[in-house]
Design an enzyme around this catalytic site. Structure first.
Site, PDB file in Angstrom:
ATOM      1  N   HIS A  74      10.297 -71.557  14.120  1.00  0.00           N
ATOM      2  CA  HIS A  74      10.146 -72.572  13.161  1.00  0.00           C
ATOM      3  C   HIS A  74       9.240 -73.140  13.620  1.00  0.00           C
ATOM      4  CE1 HIS A  74      12.703 -69.744  10.580  1.00  0.00           C
ATOM      5  NE2 HIS A  74      13.294 -70.038  11.492  1.00  0.00           N
ATOM      6  N   SER A 106       8.038 -40.518   9.732  1.00  0.00           N
ATOM      7  CA  SER A 106       8.384 -41.993  10.834  1.00  0.00           C
ATOM      8  C   SER A 106      10.427 -41.576  10.338  1.00  0.00           C
ATOM      9  CB  SER A 106       8.799 -43.306   9.107  1.00  0.00           C
ATOM     10  OG  SER A 106       8.929 -44.149  10.273  1.00  0.00           O
ATOM     11  N   GLY A 161      15.629 -55.564  11.108  1.00  0.00           N
ATOM     12  CA  GLY A 161      16.250 -55.938  10.795  1.00  0.00           C
ATOM     13  C   GLY A 161      17.221 -57.418  11.607  1.00  0.00           C
ATOM     14  N   LEU A 165      13.925 -59.174  16.058  1.00  0.00           N
ATOM     15  CA  LEU A 165      12.936 -58.453  17.529  1.00  0.00           C
ATOM     16  C   LEU A 165      11.597 -58.406  17.058  1.00  0.00           C
ATOM     17  CD1 LEU A 165      16.040 -56.902  19.167  1.00  0.00           C
ATOM     18  CD2 LEU A 165      14.977 -59.569  19.554  1.00  0.00           C
ATOM     19  N   SER A 166      11.739 -58.274  15.389  1.00  0.00           N
ATOM     20  CA  SER A 166      10.284 -58.146  14.840  1.00  0.00           C
ATOM     21  C   SER A 166       9.580 -57.068  15.094  1.00  0.00           C
ATOM     22  CB  SER A 166       8.836 -58.890  15.901  1.00  0.00           C
ATOM     23  OG  SER A 166       9.413 -60.604  15.963  1.00  0.00           O
ATOM     24  N   GLU A 180       2.286 -59.147   5.866  1.00  0.00           N
ATOM     25  CA  GLU A 180       3.564 -60.002   5.538  1.00  0.00           C
ATOM     26  C   GLU A 180       3.283 -60.925   5.156  1.00  0.00           C
ATOM     27  OE1 GLU A 180       6.307 -59.549   7.172  1.00  0.00           O
ATOM     28  OE2 GLU A 180       5.500 -58.447   8.535  1.00  0.00           O
ATOM     29  N   ASP A 238       5.181 -63.452  16.040  1.00  0.00           N
ATOM     30  CA  ASP A 238       5.784 -62.513  16.259  1.00  0.00           C
ATOM     31  C   ASP A 238       4.290 -61.045  16.848  1.00  0.00           C
ATOM     32  OD1 ASP A 238       7.638 -63.514  15.384  1.00  0.00           O
ATOM     33  OD2 ASP A 238       7.863 -62.007  13.882  1.00  0.00           O
TER      34      ASP A 238
HETATM   35  C1  GLA Z   1      10.007 -65.398  11.953  1.00  0.00           C
HETATM   36  C2  GLA Z   1       8.385 -65.062  11.607  1.00  0.00           C
HETATM   37  C3  GLA Z   1       8.123 -65.958  12.675  1.00  0.00           C
HETATM   38  C4  GLA Z   1       8.723 -66.843  12.714  1.00  0.00           C
HETATM   39  C5  GLA Z   1      10.686 -66.832  13.225  1.00  0.00           C
HETATM   40  C6  GLA Z   1      10.919 -68.400  13.478  1.00  0.00           C
HETATM   41  O1  GLA Z   1      10.575 -64.046  13.249  1.00  0.00           O
HETATM   42  O2  GLA Z   1       8.306 -64.093  11.532  1.00  0.00           O
HETATM   43  O3  GLA Z   1       6.596 -65.969  12.108  1.00  0.00           O
HETATM   44  O4  GLA Z   1       8.699 -68.392  11.938  1.00  0.00           O
HETATM   45  O5  GLA Z   1      10.600 -66.384  11.836  1.00  0.00           O
HETATM   46  O6  GLA Z   1      10.425 -69.050  14.398  1.00  0.00           O
END
Ligand code: GLA
Length: 411
Positions: A67, A101, A153, A156-157, A191, A203
């Site tokens: 954050h 997918s 979810g 882990l992006s 996003e 991310d």
């Molecule tokens: C999510 C958001 C990021 C970042 C994190 C917290 O992963 O996509 O941009 O803000 O939360 O660090």
């Protein structure tokens, strides 16, 4: 762009994405990280013949600095050896884009994509294609098969991995060359503008530009980054609580708003420009706004200290900073959860654990620990034995080597 890596085996994931109609599911116990590239290519072959290109982009785990990205601050993530992969061929005369997918099905991309349903699984892909089109990047019609090994979810992006993998392959098809930072910014715009999530750049930037064997210290204002190796003798473990909560509609936007309020009240461009003594200048602000600001200010400092600790190979100092970060995220920023707290507490009781914290946006998903390498595998097994989440849910814990960022190669 560099060649894709097919990476090493890791512990199996808890859930296997279901396959499309008439196709055999991939058995969880035989699934390998790195297999996403092979699965995407193999499925493209089966459906349409040989693909021309394959793109891969990794998920990430953040060692420290959460954050802080949308406060123009510092983050220290590393890419993980779990990729989203996209195999593509040109399809002259076809629709603009056609995608299949693993686990989701098929979607077509119309020529203009005027309206995008942000709740649809293909919204990320449509968003990437639309924003590229607006910037004059219009590849000829294409067909794509997607597979992923990034848990969805889990914090882990997985979204960033999809956006980066898609962005870099469409650019490649169109013969355009963008920098990793430009590709990351494209994913972030998807996003923010298409999905309505006010997330930062961390991310996508680490997914696009990570350096194998290293975490990346990113200055989210300048987007400059510097790689730092994980200290010798220590290893990163990812601890998935297997709890899930999407960012949409969550307290993420509220947290960001509190930070922006604090910055406005302090008369600074972003909280990155504030220090602890400035908090005294927030007397009229609600207590929560002060707490949020305190987290960001202290987390930025911890992240800078963590990079210094990595530079001198000081695993103990890095671990201690990670543990302090968890306390701040839990108590000041209030983005942890009982499951994440339990996971972090268990980690701390195990000999050889140097530090542990929740990672990413929070509320659910994964925690991360730094552990002594010689006990790392045992550490994973003990956490799995001891953790019981809501409804008896089990944890999935694995050791993770820092991976390289996204790449495209000819098949
Ligand atoms: C999510 C958001 C990021 C970042 C994190 C917290 O992963 O996509 O941009 O803000 O939360 O660090």
């Amino acid at each position: 762009m560099t060649a894709a890596r097919l990476s090493e085996p890791v512990r199996p994931q808890p859930k296997t994405p279901s396959s499309g109609p008439g196709e055999r599911p991939v058995p969880a116990m035989t699934k390998r990280a790195g297999a996403a590239v092979e699965r995407a290519v193999e499925r493209h072959h089966r459906l349409w013949g040989a693909p021309e290109l394959v793109s891969r982009a990794p998920g990430r785990v953040n060692l420290i600095g959460d954050h802080t990205d949308y406060n123009d601050g510092f983050v220290l993530p590393m890419a993980i050896r779990r990729d989203t992969a996209i195999a593509v061929s040109r399809n002259p005369g076809g629709v603009n884009g056609e995608v299949v997918s693993e686990g989701f099905g098929r979607a077509a991309l119309g020529p203009r994509q005027a309206r995008i349903d942000s709740g649809h699984w293909a919204a990320h892909i449509r968003g990437v294609s639309r924003l590229l089109g607006e910037q004059g990047v219009c590849p000829e019609p294409w067909r794509a098969s997607i597979a992923t090994d990034v848990p969805i979810g889990a914090g882990l992006s997985s979204s960033a991995a999809l956006e980066v993998a898609m962005g870099q392959i469409l650019l490649c098809l169109a013969g355009a060359e963008w920098s990793a930072a430009e590709i990351a910014r494209l994913g972030q715009r998807v996003e923010n503008e298409i999905l309505g999530l006010p997330s930062g750049i961390m991310d996508q930037l680490v997914s696009a530009s990570a350096v194998a064997g290293h975490a990346l210290m990113i200055d989210c204002r300048s987007l400059q980054s510097e790689p730092f190796a994980v200290p010798a003798g220590s290893t990163v473990a990812i601890m998935d609580t297997n709890t899930r909560r999407p960012l949409v509609g969550s307290a993420y936007a509220e947290r960001r708003e509190s930070c922006e309020r604090a910055a406005v009240a302090l008369g600074v461009q972003a909280l990155r420009d504030a220090d602890l003594s400035d908090l005294e200048r927030l007397p009229g602000a609600p207590a929560t706004v002060r707490l949020r600001a305190r987290h960001v200010i202290t987390e930025n400092r911890r992240t800078l200290d963590a990079a210094r600790a990595m530079a001198r190979g000081d695993a103990e100092a890095l671990g201690a900073l990670m543990s302090h970060s968890h306390v701040s995220l839990r108590d000041d920023f209030e983005v942890s959860s009982p499951a994440l707290d339990q996971m972090v507490e268990i980690a701390h009781t195990i000999p050889g654990c140097l530090g542990a914290r929740m990672t990413g946006g929070g509320f659910a998903g994964c925690a991360v620990a730094l552990v002594c390498t010689d006990v790392a595998e045992e550490f994973c097994a003990v956490v799995e034995q001891q953790y019981r989440g809501p409804d008896g849910m089990e944890a999935t814990v694995w050791v993770c080597e820092p991976a390289s960022g996204g790449s495209v190669r000819a098949v």
